[in-house]
Each structure stands twice: as structure tokens, then as C-alpha cells.
Design an enzyme around this catalytic site. Structure first.
Site, PDB file in Angstrom:
ATOM      1  N   LYS A   1      50.358  49.045  80.383  1.00  0.00           N
ATOM      2  CA  LYS A   1      49.476  49.033  81.564  1.00  0.00           C
ATOM      3  C   LYS A   1      48.098  48.595  81.075  1.00  0.00           C
ATOM      4  O   LYS A   1      47.505  49.252  80.220  1.00  0.00           O
ATOM      5  CB  LYS A   1      49.404  50.424  82.190  1.00  0.00           C
ATOM      6  CG  LYS A   1      50.732  50.891  82.755  1.00  0.00           C
ATOM      7  CD  LYS A   1      50.509  51.910  83.870  1.00  0.00           C
ATOM      8  CE  LYS A   1      51.779  52.201  84.616  1.00  0.00           C
ATOM      9  NZ  LYS A   1      52.726  53.020  83.888  1.00  0.00           N
TER      10      LYS A   1
ATOM     11  N   GLU B   1      49.312  47.909  71.754  1.00  0.00           N
ATOM     12  CA  GLU B   1      50.767  48.129  71.664  1.00  0.00           C
ATOM     13  C   GLU B   1      51.364  48.081  73.060  1.00  0.00           C
ATOM     14  O   GLU B   1      50.788  48.610  74.001  1.00  0.00           O
ATOM     15  CB  GLU B   1      51.021  49.512  71.041  1.00  0.00           C
ATOM     16  CG  GLU B   1      52.482  49.878  70.951  1.00  0.00           C
ATOM     17  CD  GLU B   1      52.689  51.356  70.588  1.00  0.00           C
ATOM     18  OE1 GLU B   1      52.501  51.721  69.418  1.00  0.00           O
ATOM     19  OE2 GLU B   1      53.043  52.141  71.504  1.00  0.00           O
TER      20      GLU B   1
ATOM     21  N   GLN C   1      48.364  57.612  64.583  1.00  0.00           N
ATOM     22  CA  GLN C   1      48.740  58.225  65.860  1.00  0.00           C
ATOM     23  C   GLN C   1      47.469  58.322  66.696  1.00  0.00           C
ATOM     24  O   GLN C   1      46.352  58.359  66.151  1.00  0.00           O
ATOM     25  CB  GLN C   1      49.310  59.636  65.582  1.00  0.00           C
ATOM     26  CG  GLN C   1      49.761  60.400  66.793  1.00  0.00           C
ATOM     27  CD  GLN C   1      50.828  59.637  67.573  1.00  0.00           C
ATOM     28  OE1 GLN C   1      50.495  58.740  68.340  1.00  0.00           O
ATOM     29  NE2 GLN C   1      52.073  59.995  67.373  1.00  0.00           N
TER      30      GLN C   1
HETATM   31  P1  FAD Z   1      58.051  59.327  58.008  1.00  0.00           P
HETATM   32  O1  FAD Z   1      56.932  58.667  57.288  1.00  0.00           O
HETATM   33  O2  FAD Z   1      59.428  59.122  57.485  1.00  0.00           O
HETATM   34  O3  FAD Z   1      57.709  60.886  58.049  1.00  0.00           O
HETATM   35  C1  FAD Z   1      58.474  61.784  58.840  1.00  0.00           C
HETATM   36  C2  FAD Z   1      58.263  63.201  58.346  1.00  0.00           C
HETATM   37  O4  FAD Z   1      58.918  63.403  57.090  1.00  0.00           O
HETATM   38  C3  FAD Z   1      56.806  63.581  58.079  1.00  0.00           C
HETATM   39  O5  FAD Z   1      56.669  64.952  58.393  1.00  0.00           O
HETATM   40  C4  FAD Z   1      56.609  63.338  56.603  1.00  0.00           C
HETATM   41  O6  FAD Z   1      55.624  64.178  56.058  1.00  0.00           O
HETATM   42  C5  FAD Z   1      57.985  63.647  56.039  1.00  0.00           C
HETATM   43  N1  FAD Z   1      58.418  62.735  54.969  1.00  0.00           N
HETATM   44  C6  FAD Z   1      58.113  61.418  54.853  1.00  0.00           C
HETATM   45  N2  FAD Z   1      58.763  60.880  53.798  1.00  0.00           N
HETATM   46  C7  FAD Z   1      59.494  61.872  53.253  1.00  0.00           C
HETATM   47  C8  FAD Z   1      60.402  61.940  52.168  1.00  0.00           C
HETATM   48  N3  FAD Z   1      60.640  60.851  51.423  1.00  0.00           N
HETATM   49  N4  FAD Z   1      61.007  63.131  51.906  1.00  0.00           N
HETATM   50  C9  FAD Z   1      60.753  64.225  52.669  1.00  0.00           C
HETATM   51  N5  FAD Z   1      59.878  64.230  53.716  1.00  0.00           N
HETATM   52  C10 FAD Z   1      59.281  63.065  54.007  1.00  0.00           C
HETATM   53  N6  FAD Z   1      58.791  55.946  67.265  1.00  0.00           N
HETATM   54  C11 FAD Z   1      59.778  55.154  67.742  1.00  0.00           C
HETATM   55  O7  FAD Z   1      60.913  55.625  67.919  1.00  0.00           O
HETATM   56  N7  FAD Z   1      59.555  53.832  68.022  1.00  0.00           N
HETATM   57  C12 FAD Z   1      58.357  53.249  67.823  1.00  0.00           C
HETATM   58  O8  FAD Z   1      58.182  52.066  68.085  1.00  0.00           O
HETATM   59  C13 FAD Z   1      57.282  54.053  67.316  1.00  0.00           C
HETATM   60  N8  FAD Z   1      56.053  53.532  67.063  1.00  0.00           N
HETATM   61  C14 FAD Z   1      55.075  54.318  66.492  1.00  0.00           C
HETATM   62  C15 FAD Z   1      53.841  53.741  66.143  1.00  0.00           C
HETATM   63  C16 FAD Z   1      52.835  54.511  65.562  1.00  0.00           C
HETATM   64  C17 FAD Z   1      51.532  53.872  65.182  1.00  0.00           C
HETATM   65  C18 FAD Z   1      53.054  55.888  65.330  1.00  0.00           C
HETATM   66  C19 FAD Z   1      51.972  56.734  64.724  1.00  0.00           C
HETATM   67  C20 FAD Z   1      54.281  56.470  65.650  1.00  0.00           C
HETATM   68  C21 FAD Z   1      55.296  55.694  66.228  1.00  0.00           C
HETATM   69  N9  FAD Z   1      56.550  56.224  66.548  1.00  0.00           N
HETATM   70  C22 FAD Z   1      57.551  55.426  67.048  1.00  0.00           C
HETATM   71  C23 FAD Z   1      56.809  57.650  66.342  1.00  0.00           C
HETATM   72  C24 FAD Z   1      57.358  57.943  64.940  1.00  0.00           C
HETATM   73  O9  FAD Z   1      58.584  57.282  64.763  1.00  0.00           O
HETATM   74  C25 FAD Z   1      57.515  59.454  64.819  1.00  0.00           C
HETATM   75  O10 FAD Z   1      56.268  60.064  64.742  1.00  0.00           O
HETATM   76  C26 FAD Z   1      58.447  59.936  63.702  1.00  0.00           C
HETATM   77  O11 FAD Z   1      58.695  61.303  63.944  1.00  0.00           O
HETATM   78  C27 FAD Z   1      57.880  59.787  62.301  1.00  0.00           C
HETATM   79  O12 FAD Z   1      57.819  58.489  61.897  1.00  0.00           O
HETATM   80  P2  FAD Z   1      57.161  58.077  60.502  1.00  0.00           P
HETATM   81  O13 FAD Z   1      57.447  56.663  60.259  1.00  0.00           O
HETATM   82  O14 FAD Z   1      55.770  58.541  60.440  1.00  0.00           O
HETATM   83  O15 FAD Z   1      58.084  58.976  59.529  1.00  0.00           O
END
Ligand code: FAD
Length: 316
Positions: free
Chosen positions: A304, A19, A209
Site C-alpha cells: 500500500k 518491501e 525488523q
Molecule cells: P535466523 O537467523 O535463522 O534466526 C532464527 C532464530 O534462531 C533466532 O532466534 C536466532 O537467534 C536463532 N538462530 C539463528 N541461527 C542459529 C543457529 N545456527 N543455531 C541455533 N539458533 C540459531 N518471513 C517470511 O516467511 N518471508 C519473508 O519474506 C520474510 N521477510 C522478512 C524480512 C525482514 C527484513 C525481516 C526482519 C523478517 C522477515 N521475515 C520473513 C520473518 C523472518 O523469517 C522471521 O522473523 C523468522 O522467525 C526468523 O528469520 P531469520 O532469518 O531472522 O532467522
């Protein structure tokens, strides 16, 4: 270009991917290419490009009052993906996020990606705005990755916001998973329930993560399988390179560092030494995961290349 799921299905070996972050506004793409170049000999099957939402900065006006300005410090994800595919002939995976985007802006970004032949996306909710404690969505946007996933899937079925029976996009959708639980989730089981929902809604692979203890990944995969999540789960790894990361990584990414690693790093006198310890830890983790037959090893390079390169040299 090839879908991530096809890359995985077509290989009997563990794949290599990483990434990168878009450069800060004003920096050239050549700097990014320079960071990618040293990793190309290990034949990555794909390169992820993060997306960054807007941030608030406060500027002092002549009357002494502070004025809030909204800026995006790392723009360019879509363009960078196209540039990477063009320059390196490798698949690029843009992250698309809910935060800071209306549904229409998301639709337009997806149309751009489709026109550019970019058929893979990692669908995420996105982080909170840096100066805000918790995530807020755009008033016309999505609150969870599940909602964004529905929109992408709808477009794959020719359903746009206002029209149906439109041209079908062809996105292979990945989502995020958290071996140590997403920090907002009340329990790992609740988090897994939503992860399962993301898969049921069409996600074809999961990227985790970062984690530093493989046991946590293996337990997570077992739990996912028990819940009926059958898609590939790609482990995400980050080599530690500075002493400061001992406190920064847990606070930003809500992960634990194993005592053994912490003690080794605390003993280091210089960051060069820390980097060596981080690389050795990364090699040990990667070897064990590879032996367990993980589909791909995905490295958070943070643009990096040196530490990731030293790990890749021993494995790929
Ligand atoms: P979700 O899957 O929406 O989950 C968020 C929270 O809500 C979780 O606690 C989950 O249990 C809960 N939840 C999920 N769906 C529901 C629902 N329907 N109703 C109620 N609760 C729910 N961030 C950036 O800004 N830019 C990036 O490019 C980026 N890349 C990432 C790449 C990877 C591989 C990872 C692991 C994380 C990345 N992140 C990035 C961080 C990520 O956006 C954050 O961790 C964010 O807080 C959660 O994203 P998510 O898509 O897992 O959220």
C-alpha cells in the site's frame, strides 16, 4: 543489475527502498504495479519482494470429515522480481526462505534467479506455518538462515548440491536483524551471536525488523559494531495506518510501540486520523535516521503506497 552493497557504496546520501508482498493468488500483477507506481518518483534503489511459505486450510468433505489441504496463498516471488526489473528498471530483491523448501528446490530457485540476472537476495529462515506454533523445516531443507546462507555462498563459489566446479552465481546476500531481539532468542546477545555468524558466512548487509523507537536501532547498531559486525545495517520502518495495528504489530512482529505513539493513536477518532499520526511519526523517525547517516531507509509498504509516499515526499 547492481548489488545492494554497491548501491550503498556508490551513494553519499541515504537511499530509499521498500518491501512489497506478492499479490494473493488470482490477483493480477497490474494491481501490484499500481501500488509501486506512486513510489517510483522517489527513485528507490531496490524493491524487496517477500516469500510466503505454504499454509494449511481445512475443507469439509461430504462424509463430514475435514481434509487438510496445503496451499501457497501468495506465490510468484521470483516471477514478480523479474517483472519489476523489466517494468520499472529497478533492482528487485527476492526474499528466500528455509521453510517449505528442500535444498534442491532452493537450488533450482537460485538457478532461476541467476538466469534472470537477479543478483541480490535476502536470506531468511522464514515464519512458521500460520496454523502452527513453531517453525518446522522441510525434512530435506534448512533450519536456520545460516544454513541457507552456506548454500547460497557455495553456489557463489561454484559448489552445487551434487557437483563442484560449476558456474559461479553472483549473489549479494542480505540477512535480517532484530533491534528488539528475535522472539525465540533467549537473549539479545545470543541473537547477535547468530547475526555475527550470518555476516561471517558472507552476508553483506542487514535489514532490520520494523521498530518505532530510533533509540532501539541506534543501540542495536552500537552493539553490532562492538561485536565486530561492520556491514551496513538498513533500518526497516512501517507507518502505522489503523488502530488495529496497535495490537497486531506487536503480536506478529514481537516489537514494542512507544507510549507517546500509542497515546496519540488512542486519541484518534478515525483511521484517517490514525494514518496521519503514523505518517508524522514515520517522518520524524526517518528524518532523525537520515541525519544520523543511515545507508538506506527501507519501508514496509505491505503493497500500500499512500503512507510511504507521503513520508517519501518530505525526504527524497
Ligand atoms: P535466523 O537467523 O535463522 O534466526 C532464527 C532464530 O534462531 C533466532 O532466534 C536466532 O537467534 C536463532 N538462530 C539463528 N541461527 C542459529 C543457529 N545456527 N543455531 C541455533 N539458533 C540459531 N518471513 C517470511 O516467511 N518471508 C519473508 O519474506 C520474510 N521477510 C522478512 C524480512 C525482514 C527484513 C525481516 C526482519 C523478517 C522477515 N521475515 C520473513 C520473518 C523472518 O523469517 C522471521 O522473523 C523468522 O522467525 C526468523 O528469520 P531469520 O532469518 O531472522 O532467522
Amino acid at each position: 543489475m547492481t548489488k545492494i552493497i554497491q548501491h550503498i557504496q556508490q551513494s553519499d546520501k541515504t537511499l530509499f527502498s521498500f518491501e512489497i508482498l506478492p499479490p494473493l493468488k488470482g490477483e493480477s500483477i497490474q494491481q501490484l504495479f499500481k501500488a509501486i507506481d506512486p513510489l517510483m518518483e522517489f527513485k528507490p534503489k531496490f524493491i524487496d519482494v517477500t516469500y510466503h511459505r505454504e499454509e494449511y486450510v481445512y475443507k469439509k468433505r461430504e462424509n463430514g470429515l475435514l481434509e487438510r489441504q496445503t496451499i501457497r496463498k501468495r506465490p510468484g516471488t521470483v516471477g514478480i522480481c523479474a517483472a519489476i526489473m523489466n517494468h520499472f528498471k529497478v533492482d528487485a530483491v527476492p526474499h528466500i526462505i528455509c521453510g517449505g523448501f528442500s535444498k534442491e528446490e532452493t537450488e533450482n530457485a537460485l538457478i532461476d534467479l541467476d538466469f534472470l540476472g537477479i543478483d541480490n537476495v535476502l536470506v531468511l529462515r522464514g515464519d512458521a506455518i500460520k496454523s502452527e506454533g513453531s517453525f518446522t523445516s522441510d525434512p530435506n531443507g534448512h533450519s536456520y538462515a545460516t544454513e541457507l546462507l552456506v548454500q547460497v555462498n557455495d553456489m557463489n563459489n561454484g559448489k552445487y548440491l551434487e557437483e563442484i566446479n560449476m558456474s559461479h552465481t553472483n549473489f549479494c546476500i542480505g540477512v535480517a536483524g532484530y533491534p528488539e531481539k528475535h522472539f525465540e532468542a533467549p537473549s539479545l546477545n545470543t541473537d547477535l551471536k547468530y547475526l555475527k555468524q550470518k555476516v561471517d558466512l558472507g552476508a553483506e548487509f542487514i535489514v532490520t525488523q520494523m521498530f518505532f523507537d530510533n533509540k532501539k536501532y541506534f543501540e542495536f547498531v552500537n552493539k553490532c559494531r562492538d561485536m565486530g559486525i561492520t556491514v551496513p545495517i538498513i533500518p526497516g520502518l512501517k507507518p502505522i495506518t489503523t488502530k488495529k495495528q496497535l495490537t497486531i504489530l506487536p503480536s506478529i512482529f514481537h516489537i514494542d510501540l512507544p507510549d507517546e505513539l500509542v497515546l496519540e493513536i488512542e486519541k484518534c477518532k478515525t483511521n484517517d486520523h490514525v494514518k496521519q499520526v503514523g505518517i508524522e511519526w514515520g517522518i520524524k523517525q526517518s528524518k532523525e535516521l537520515m541525519e544520523a547517516g543511515v545507508p538506506c531507509l527501507h519501508y514496509y509498504s505491505m503493497s500500500k503506497s499512500d503512507a510511504v509516499r507521503q513520508i517519501a515526499e518530505t525526504l527524497f
